[in-house]
Each structure stands twice: as C-alpha cells, then as structure tokens.
Scaffold this motif. Structure first.
Motif, PDB file in Angstrom:
ATOM      1  N   LEU A 192      28.575   6.414  -7.079  1.00 23.33           N
ATOM      2  CA  LEU A 192      27.925   7.058  -7.668  1.00 23.33           C
ATOM      3  C   LEU A 192      27.322   8.191  -6.691  1.00 23.33           C
ATOM      4  N   SER A 193      27.657   8.318  -5.749  1.00 24.64           N
ATOM      5  CA  SER A 193      26.654   8.651  -4.688  1.00 24.64           C
ATOM      6  C   SER A 193      27.771  10.063  -3.668  1.00 24.64           C
ATOM      7  N   PHE A 207      30.465  15.275 -10.231  1.00 28.38           N
ATOM      8  CA  PHE A 207      29.269  14.568 -10.807  1.00 28.38           C
ATOM      9  C   PHE A 207      30.215  13.715 -11.967  1.00 28.38           C
ATOM     10  N   ARG A 210      32.400  11.144  -9.905  1.00 26.50           N
ATOM     11  CA  ARG A 210      31.519  10.353  -9.470  1.00 26.50           C
ATOM     12  C   ARG A 210      31.128   8.943 -10.545  1.00 26.50           C
ATOM     13  N   THR A 238      17.248   7.321  -7.054  1.00 26.36           N
ATOM     14  CA  THR A 238      17.629   8.134  -5.906  1.00 26.36           C
ATOM     15  C   THR A 238      17.830   7.528  -4.621  1.00 26.36           C
ATOM     16  N   ASP A 239      18.432   8.326  -3.804  1.00 25.95           N
ATOM     17  CA  ASP A 239      19.640   7.795  -2.640  1.00 25.95           C
ATOM     18  C   ASP A 239      18.224   7.460  -1.772  1.00 25.95           C
ATOM     19  N   TRP A 246      23.010  10.646  -4.348  1.00 23.77           N
ATOM     20  CA  TRP A 246      22.168  10.582  -5.285  1.00 23.77           C
ATOM     21  C   TRP A 246      21.057  10.724  -5.618  1.00 23.77           C
ATOM     22  N   THR A 247      20.678  11.931  -6.919  1.00 24.57           N
ATOM     23  CA  THR A 247      18.908  12.284  -6.871  1.00 24.57           C
ATOM     24  C   THR A 247      19.151  12.044  -7.990  1.00 24.57           C
ATOM     25  N   GLU A 250      20.491  13.826 -11.346  1.00 21.10           N
ATOM     26  CA  GLU A 250      21.356  13.585 -11.424  1.00 21.10           C
ATOM     27  C   GLU A 250      21.477  12.361 -12.446  1.00 21.10           C
ATOM     28  N   THR A 251      20.262  11.297 -11.708  1.00 21.11           N
ATOM     29  CA  THR A 251      20.129   9.760 -12.909  1.00 21.11           C
ATOM     30  C   THR A 251      19.347  10.103 -13.904  1.00 21.11           C
TER      31      THR A 251
END
Length: 359
Positions: A192-193, A207, A210, A238-239, A246-247, A250-251
C-alpha cells in the motif's frame, strides 16, 4: 442501556457486545516440525480467559498463511490441517462462552523471520532457523534487517491463493470472522505504501496499483468465505510520514473501495511500516482515524489504541466514532475487563455459572 454492551450485527452474525480483543502475537508456538504454527495450551488458556471474562469477539494473533509469512518462527499458522484441528478446540470453547471467534490471517513480508521480543526481536537468518524474507521491493525495513527479495507477479498470485486457502481452513476450524491483516508494515501494508513499495509494474506507483494486491486478497477471501459471515480488514491509517508514506486521505479513499469489494468492517490502527517514526501516542490517539472513515464512507469501523477505561470506550461507541472498540494491552492486564466495565456502566455480559459468585 450502555451502548458498549448492545449487540452488534454484521451480515447474519451477531456479536453480543462491542468490547473486542485485538490481535496480539504470543510468539508461543513450536517453530518447526509437525507442530510448527499449531496453537497449544498457552493459546487455549490465553483466549479462554478473555472469553470467560465477557469479551464479545476475540481475534487471534496474526496467523500466517504460509511458513514464510510468520513474523517469527514461533507464530501461529493456518496453512495445514494439523493447525485447523488444534484451532477447533479454541473456537469451540469460545462459542460455548458466547464469544465470537475471529482469526486474523496475515503475511509478514519483509518484516518476517525475526526473534521473539523478549529475546531481542532481531532478524533470524536461515542458519538459525529463519528464512529470507520477501516484499514488494528490495527495501529493508531498517538498519540491520535483511534486504527482502522482490516478489514476482507469479509469486504475488501464489500469495493471494495462500490467503484464500487460509480463509477456507479458518472456516473449517470454526471461526466466524476472518480479518485480512493489511496494517503495521506487513506484506499487504508494504504494498500500500510508497515508502516500501518502489515497484514500476502494475503493483506499484499509482494509488490504484499499490492497492491492487489488497483488493485481490480481499476478493479471493470473500469468494471462499460464506455470504452470511463478515470479513474485516486491518489498516494502518497512516505511516506517520506525511506525504512520503501511506496517508489518512488514502485510507478513506481505500475504505470506500474495500466496502465495494465486500469488506464489512475496517479495523483502524496506524504505523509500523517505517522504523523509528515519532508517533503522538496518547489515550485514544487512533480513534479520529476510525471516526473519519465511518463518517466519510459509512463503512463500519472498530477503534484501537490506548483505550483503557470503561467510560472512554462507552463514549467512543455512544458518540458514533466507532462501532466497537478493540482492546489489546488492557485485556492482557485484565482478562475480565468486559465484565468489570459492564458493572460500571450498567450493561450486561454473560457470566459463566462457575463464576456466579463474582457478580
């Protein structure tokens, strides 16, 4: 009536309350031989204690879909029938206590083959019973960790199949919820990230690329899981790397797609994909991520992260920030937390007849 102790229904499955147990690795299975990855007496006692304590739903620790998918050689697995048979003893007891048994199926990716935390947790090489990890890209998790082998597209397809096979076995083992582990920097979260995924093929870059592996896994699991039982997905919201990883945005975008692909609830955590990141830890610090997903997508969510007090948990559910709370360390400290919280809040939980004098 306490909101925390109202039943909750997903598809045709009703969980008796909203106090759930988060997956927490025990690192207590045999590492090799015919009983590798098989739950034993420790696991039975561990999960049974929380069930008799009134917990509504229990998710097992990260349970590997393949030997190479274990975080440590001592993790649980669900890649063979010996493991399935041993899990039946646990799921049967949980159901007898009125607790819903759930399994988190997982692949550790580049963070695989590490030692047990109380033994230092360092990477374990093949010479010491470990193995060479793999991930989306040849990018090590941290200094001192091995550079993983990059998965080929053929190997990615094999991993998707392993998740589907694990879900089939989980059903046979008596589980009623299956959760796909996409959080904490393990394989699916690594894809994902952009911090860990540097691929230039259809599984990296944009996106849409991923998230491809995650959606393929969800589709494969949903295809073999009964329509009347729910599928969960665990996400690191989030990372904690701002726009370099990853934010939270995006989640939310991803959660809407998971909903379309048959996921019934998002288990919202954070972090784990980047080493030595500063995370603003505090009571309920991850709840706002869950609340945002619920508000913007309508997908049910469970909140996790330093939820320790009964009134704190009650407010999270009654305010509509989450549909349930997942307790981790607090349930390690207090296996009967749910029963005590029900006493404080005026709710009800099932109490075993043998414990009626405690009411």
């Amino acid at each position: 009536m306490s909101a925390l102790f109202e039943p909750y229904t997903l598809r045709l499955l009703t969980v008796p309350n909203r106090v759930w147990m988060a997956p927490m690795c025990q690192y207590s299975a045999e590492a090799d031989g015919p009983n590798a990855g098989v739950p034993g007496d420790w696991h039975f006692a561990h999960y049974a204690a929380r069930a008799t304590g009134g917990t509504g739903l229990i998710l097992t620790e990260a349970t590997a879909v393949s030997p190479e998918g274990r975080i440590s050689p001592h993790d649980l697995g669900i890649w063979n029938d010996t493991q399935v048979e041993a899990f039946r003893r646990i799921t049967g007891f949980l159901k007898a206590q009125g607790t819903v048994p759930g399994v988190q199926i997982a692949h550790a990716g580049r963070k695989a083959s590490t030692g047990r935390p109380w033994e230092g947790g360092a990477p374990v090489g093949p010479e010491a019973g470990g193995w060479q990890p793999f991930g989306p890209s040849p990018v090590a998790f941290d200094e001192g960790h091995p550079v993983p082998d990059a998965l080929t597209t053929g190997q990615i397809a094999e991993v998707v199949g392993q998740f589907a096979d694990a879900a089939r076995r989980a059903l046979d083992a008596g589980f009623e919820v299956v959760e796909v582990h996409g959080a904490h920097g393990y394989l699916i979260g690594e894809f994902l990230s952009p911090h860990s995924n540097h691929r230039t093929d259809e599984y990296g870059g944009s996106f849409g690329n991923r998230i491809r592996l995650a959606l393929e896994v969800v589709g494969a699991v949903r295809a073999v899981w009964p329509e009347d039982l729910p599928v969960f997905f665990r996400i690191s919201a989030t990372d904690w790397l701002d726009d370099k990883g990853w934010t939270a945005d995006e989640t939310v975008r991803f959660a809407a797609l998971l909903k379309e692909h048959g996921v019934d609830l998002l288990d919202v955590s954070s972090g784990g994909n980047a080493a030595r990141v500063r995370i603003p830890v505090g009571p309920g610090y991850q709840v706002p991520f869950a609340a945002r997903v619920k508000a913007e997508t309508g997908l049910p969510v469970a909140a996790v992260g330093l939820i320790t007090e009964a009134e704190q948990a009650e407010k999270i559910v009654s305010n509509g920030e989450a549909d349930a709370v997942l307790l981790g360390r607090e349930l390690l400290r207090s296996p009967s937390w749910a029963r005590q919280a029900a006493h404080e809040l005026g709710g009800r939980v099932r109490v075993p007849e043998q414990y009626h004098r405690s009411v």
